[in-house]
Write an enzyme that holds these catalytic residues in place. Structure first.
Site, short mmCIF file in Angstrom:
data_model
loop_
_atom_site.label_atom_id
_atom_site.label_comp_id
_atom_site.label_asym_id
_atom_site.label_seq_id
_atom_site.Cartn_x
_atom_site.Cartn_y
_atom_site.Cartn_z
N GLN A 117 -6.26 -1.74 8.94
CA GLN A 117 -6.20 -3.10 8.40
C GLN A 117 -7.04 -4.06 9.23
O GLN A 117 -6.92 -4.13 10.44
CB GLN A 117 -4.75 -3.59 8.39
N ASP A 153 -12.23 2.99 3.10
CA ASP A 153 -12.63 1.62 2.74
C ASP A 153 -13.99 1.25 3.32
O ASP A 153 -14.25 0.08 3.60
CB ASP A 153 -11.57 0.62 3.20
N LYS A 191 0.84 -1.21 0.00
CA LYS A 191 0.00 0.00 0.00
C LYS A 191 0.87 1.25 0.00
O LYS A 191 0.65 2.19 -0.77
CB LYS A 191 -0.93 0.00 1.21
#
Length: 245
Positions: free
Chosen positions: A62, A85, A18
């Site tokens: 995450q 996200d 990332k």
């Protein structure tokens, strides 16, 4: 800004990529990696600190998180305007309601993949294996929005093969290597394998590719299928969220 609370080498490598991709396109990043046994309060404080930092315009946490860290508590701490996200509860609600502020990157990757290859979705029988809030459920909502008839399978599903054999379109996101083999699909099925599992030093999906490939009309590779697209959509979300800041 990113937060990782894990000792898993695969998760750390995923986070490395990332930041590498962000550097390639000129996105400045701030990375916080915590050990998997870090106290839950430290994880919460880290998310709060990045969320409240005016120089951090986009925030990614995450998942999955360690068992002792309450995921719902972390989700509530991610500001909706910095969420890249669809992790914050309000953004999840808007997604389900059909008015998304931000779409999950894996959902976008699968949607983009199906569209790019002109895979018909409307009217098809779709099966999603996996029901995580981060991946499985958003994928099920995506396929419903595209007018498929959707079955969601999980660890408590009885006779998984009977369900997967009913699929015209099969999407796996269970995180279990070799979960689906050739005996569990019917000829002509389109298979999208979202998972990237580490097994015996290599990266494999949920699907036993060798046996499924003999029957499938199309099968995404692992690695190299959904993963790179997911990364691209993550970068696009970062730009979009930051532009609104």
């Amino acid at each position: 800004g990113t937060v990782l609370a894990s000792d898993d080498p695969g998760a750390r490598r995923f986070m490395d990529r990332k930041h590498e991709r962000c550097a390639e396109v000129g996105i400045d990043t701030r990375r916080v990696d915590l050990p998997g046994d870090a106290p839950a309060e430290k994880v919460y404080r880290t998310v709060d600190r990045l969320g409240n930092d005016p120089d951090v315009t986009a925030l990614f946490v995450q998942a999955p998180l360690p068992a002792h860290v309450d995921e719902a508590t972390v989700r509530r701490r991610v500001p909706v305007e910095k969420d890249v996200d669809c992790f914050a509860p309000a953004n999840v609600g808007r997604l389900v309601a059909g008015d998304p502020r931000v779409r999950p990157v894996t959902e976008q990757a699968v949607d983009g993949l199906l569209s790019a290859h002109d895979v018909p979705v409307a009217g098809r029988d779709a099966v999603v294996v996996g029901r995580t809030t981060a991946v499985g459920l958003p994928l099920a909502h995506l396929l419903c929005r595209r007018d498929a008839t959707v079955t969601v399978c999980h660890t408590s599903t009885a006779d998984l093969g009977a369900k997967t054999r009913s699929a015209d379109l099969l999407v796996t996101a269970a995180g279990t290597p070799g979960l689906v083999d050739g005996s569990m699909v019917t000829p002509g099925v389109v298979v999208v394998d979202v998972s990237a599992n580490r097994a015996d030093g290599s990266v494999v999906g949920d699907v036993d590719a060798e046996s499924v490939r003999e029957k499938a009309a199309a099968l995404t590779p692992v690695p190299g299928g959904v993963g790179p697209l997911t990364m691209a959509y993550l970068l696009r979300n970062v730009v979009s969220v930051s532009a609104r800041a």
